[in-house]
Write an enzyme that holds these catalytic residues in place. Sequence first.
Site, mmCIF file in Angstrom:
data_model
loop_
_atom_site.group_PDB
_atom_site.id
_atom_site.type_symbol
_atom_site.label_atom_id
_atom_site.label_comp_id
_atom_site.label_asym_id
_atom_site.label_seq_id
_atom_site.Cartn_x
_atom_site.Cartn_y
_atom_site.Cartn_z
ATOM 1 N N SER A 15 -60.037 -12.179 -46.967
ATOM 2 C CA SER A 15 -60.593 -10.913 -47.454
ATOM 3 C C SER A 15 -61.535 -10.333 -46.402
ATOM 4 O O SER A 15 -61.849 -10.975 -45.394
ATOM 5 C CB SER A 15 -61.352 -11.120 -48.772
ATOM 6 O OG SER A 15 -62.459 -11.988 -48.571
ATOM 7 N N ILE A 17 -63.698 -8.672 -43.557
ATOM 8 C CA ILE A 17 -63.522 -8.562 -42.109
ATOM 9 C C ILE A 17 -62.402 -9.474 -41.633
ATOM 10 O O ILE A 17 -61.575 -9.087 -40.799
ATOM 11 C CB ILE A 17 -64.843 -8.896 -41.385
ATOM 12 C CG1 ILE A 17 -65.884 -7.796 -41.629
ATOM 13 C CG2 ILE A 17 -64.613 -9.075 -39.884
ATOM 14 C CD1 ILE A 17 -67.268 -8.125 -41.094
ATOM 15 N N ASP A 58 -61.900 -25.896 -45.541
ATOM 16 C CA ASP A 58 -63.340 -25.773 -45.732
ATOM 17 C C ASP A 58 -63.990 -26.042 -44.388
ATOM 18 O O ASP A 58 -64.066 -27.197 -43.943
ATOM 19 C CB ASP A 58 -63.823 -26.767 -46.781
ATOM 20 C CG ASP A 58 -65.338 -26.735 -46.991
ATOM 21 O OD1 ASP A 58 -66.022 -25.947 -46.298
ATOM 22 O OD2 ASP A 58 -65.840 -27.504 -47.815
ATOM 23 N N VAL A 59 -64.445 -25.005 -43.716
ATOM 24 C CA VAL A 59 -64.940 -25.165 -42.345
ATOM 25 C C VAL A 59 -66.199 -26.015 -42.259
ATOM 26 O O VAL A 59 -66.535 -26.523 -41.185
ATOM 27 C CB VAL A 59 -65.198 -23.792 -41.674
ATOM 28 C CG1 VAL A 59 -63.909 -22.992 -41.570
ATOM 29 C CG2 VAL A 59 -66.280 -23.009 -42.412
ATOM 30 N N TYR A 150 -79.960 -17.340 -43.665
ATOM 31 C CA TYR A 150 -78.802 -16.650 -43.082
ATOM 32 C C TYR A 150 -79.095 -16.212 -41.650
ATOM 33 O O TYR A 150 -78.280 -16.418 -40.736
ATOM 34 C CB TYR A 150 -78.466 -15.448 -43.956
ATOM 35 C CG TYR A 150 -77.344 -14.576 -43.459
ATOM 36 C CD1 TYR A 150 -76.021 -14.923 -43.674
ATOM 37 C CD2 TYR A 150 -77.606 -13.378 -42.788
ATOM 38 C CE1 TYR A 150 -74.983 -14.117 -43.238
ATOM 39 C CE2 TYR A 150 -76.582 -12.565 -42.352
ATOM 40 C CZ TYR A 150 -75.276 -12.931 -42.572
ATOM 41 O OH TYR A 150 -74.252 -12.126 -42.136
#
Length: 253
Positions: A15, A17, A58-59, A150
């Site tokens: 989804s 970008i 799952d990175v 973040y």
Amino acid sequence: MRSKQHTALVTGGGSGIGLAVAKMLAHEGFRVIIAGRSLDRLQQAVAEAPALHPLALDVSSEKDVSRAFDTLMESDMMPDVLINNAGAAATAPLERTSLKVWQSMLDVNLTGAFLCTRAVLPHMKAQQFGRIITVASTAALKGYAYTAAYTAAKHGILGMTRTLALELAGTGVTANAVCPGFTDTDIVRTSVQNIVEKTGRSAKAALNELTHHNPENRLIRPEEVADTVLWLAGEKASAINGQAIAVACGEVM
């Protein structure tokens, strides 16, 4: 014109970008793998763009990344273009940021890019061509209130990218970051909803809280980010290395 068909892996490709990047690369002739934790979302993306290849991943899990890249190598799908796009955002004042939230932001936004990049480097260096493009954020270049975890992760991405660029100089492999401003994605829509719920503002006022940073007072379009990624992924971008390219209408210079 490219001298060969390149294979691109886009994490968080189901989804936003990531999907915009994947579609654009596929349209330009790349073989494209989209990776993400939700297989349902990936399959929906493939329904929109059948040329894409889904990969559950799952990175943030070293074991999962190792398994996925072993599978890609065995199936002759090892990427020579890696788009580290998987990410998530959580907001809170630093004093109210739990260790769990802090760690989760580092895991998905920073460690995930590290694990995928480390996994693909031997292949890229062996063939003397590779493009590592990490979708960071303007939060890699400046601070935003209430985004300590973040922003720390995104600053870390930029440090990793610049270090990697020096290590890879002369190998034919480059590492760059793309830094979008607030972009029209599910993450931003969720942020707007959170502002509405916490402050009682209207959705329009909440959106303005995000877009007023942008001199054009608008959200960036995913396709605008994808255009920049496409350029960096090309063979003619060989001299672009260690850069943080802002796609933000002049918000940062």
